[in-house]
Design a protein around this motif. Structure first.
Motif, PDB file in Angstrom:
ATOM      1  N   GLU A   1       9.320  41.468  -1.653  1.00 41.90           N
ATOM      2  CA  GLU A   1      10.572  41.657  -2.394  1.00 41.90           C
ATOM      3  C   GLU A   1      10.964  40.377  -3.120  1.00 41.90           C
ATOM      4  O   GLU A   1      11.411  40.419  -4.275  1.00 41.90           O
ATOM      5  N   TYR A   2      10.790  39.223  -2.449  1.00 43.01           N
ATOM      6  CA  TYR A   2      11.098  37.947  -3.100  1.00 43.01           C
ATOM      7  C   TYR A   2      10.195  37.740  -4.314  1.00 43.01           C
ATOM      8  O   TYR A   2      10.648  37.307  -5.385  1.00 43.01           O
ATOM      9  N   ILE A   3       8.896  38.047  -4.138  1.00 45.22           N
ATOM     10  CA  ILE A   3       7.935  37.845  -5.219  1.00 45.22           C
ATOM     11  C   ILE A   3       8.252  38.742  -6.402  1.00 45.22           C
ATOM     12  O   ILE A   3       8.228  38.309  -7.562  1.00 45.22           O
ATOM     13  N   ASN A   4       8.562  40.003  -6.115  1.00 42.39           N
ATOM     14  CA  ASN A   4       8.915  40.939  -7.189  1.00 42.39           C
ATOM     15  C   ASN A   4      10.156  40.468  -7.933  1.00 42.39           C
ATOM     16  O   ASN A   4      10.241  40.576  -9.163  1.00 42.39           O
ATOM     17  N   LYS A   5      11.103  39.935  -7.197  1.00 38.07           N
ATOM     18  CA  LYS A   5      12.331  39.437  -7.809  1.00 38.07           C
ATOM     19  C   LYS A   5      12.033  38.262  -8.745  1.00 38.07           C
ATOM     20  O   LYS A   5      12.557  38.178  -9.857  1.00 38.07           O
ATOM     21  N   LEU A   6      11.163  37.361  -8.291  1.00 35.86           N
ATOM     22  CA  LEU A   6      10.803  36.209  -9.117  1.00 35.86           C
ATOM     23  C   LEU A   6       9.984  36.628 -10.334  1.00 35.86           C
ATOM     24  O   LEU A   6      10.153  36.085 -11.425  1.00 35.86           O
ATOM     25  N   GLN A   7       9.104  37.607 -10.143  1.00 37.58           N
ATOM     26  CA  GLN A   7       8.285  38.061 -11.259  1.00 37.58           C
ATOM     27  C   GLN A   7       9.130  38.735 -12.334  1.00 37.58           C
ATOM     28  O   GLN A   7       8.864  38.594 -13.532  1.00 37.58           O
TER      29      GLN A   7
END
Length: 251
Positions: A234-240
């Protein structure tokens, strides 16, 4: 000449733990005096010029000649300083999320620990959301550090790469302040399990292979449960979605 042959064989085949120290002693006690004597006796001007040029490049602090070693030391120092500054600057915002103990130190890289919990600030409301916000801040900051490194690594005296690692630990641990070292440390034999794992992680290999889990261009995230995988995705998707980074992350 025999000593030089021995060292050449060690350097080309099997470097021992004391090879560097023994060679430094040979330089100081035998080779340098021999070269100094060459300057004082009748030698060709070409030989004297080369000897003088050598001694001009010998560092007075160590009385040794290691141009490449100094370039490597300077490169590591520069990388550590820049990355540590980014971490320290980001800490000002992280402490606003919830007060926590932040520990950062430099060796051949930059390592930091974050300890948080209700006991650190009993007067404030503490929940799992605090942990999530701090973890997101940490991942975002490390991505920032990776991107910044790519911008300045071309200016380093020696080309280096970095490999980033995040160790996610969910269990509660006890920490205490050590007056002798003026710092917090993990308390008790049971809690030392955390420290043992942490110190060995960067040397670990991918299962059934010789590939290290840490490698340049990737951020390795180590965790114990699938709930952590979902959380970090979820963090990665948010950053992407913010187009914050385009690097690979290794799970």
């Amino acid at each position: 000449m025999l000593a030089l042959d021995i060292f050449e064989n060690e350097l080309n085949n099997e470097i021992k733990a004391d090879t560097e120290q023994r060679f430094q002693r040979l330089l100081r006690e035998e080779i340098h005096p021999y070269l100094q004597a060459k300057l004082e006796i009748k030698s060709s001007s070409e030989v004297k010029a080369k000897i003088k040029d050598y001694f001009m490049q010998v560092f007075t602090q160590s009385d040794l000649f290691y141009t490449n070693r100094k370039s490597l030391d300077d490169s590591i120092t520069l990388v550590n300083r820049k990355l540590a500054d980014l971490l320290d600057e980001g800490q000002e915002k992280a402490q606003l999320i919830f007060p926590h103990y932040y520990e950062r130190f430099k060796s051949d890289g930059v390592e930091h620990n974050l300890y948080t919990g209700q006991n650190i600030a009993p007067e404030l409301h503490y929940s799992s959301k605090v942990v999530h916000k701090l973890r997101y801040w940490q991942l975002k900051t490390i991505c920032n550090m990776e991107l910044e490194f790519q911008n300045f690594k071309k200016d380093l005296p020696i080309l280096l790469d970095i490999a980033s690692l995040i160790f996610v630990y969910n269990e509660k641990i006890d920490i205490r302040f050590r007056m002798d070292e003026k710092r917090f440390d993990v308390d008790g034999a049971y809690n030392s399990y955390y420290e043992v794992i942490k110190k060995r992680l960067d040397k670990a290999h991918v299962k059934d292979s010789t590939e290290r889990i840490t490698c340049p261009g990737k951020i390795t995230i180590v965790y114990f449960g699938m709930e952590n995988q979902k959380e970090y995705l979820e963090y990665i998707n948010k950053l992407q979605k913010k187009i914050f980074f385009k690097m690979m992350l290794n799970f």
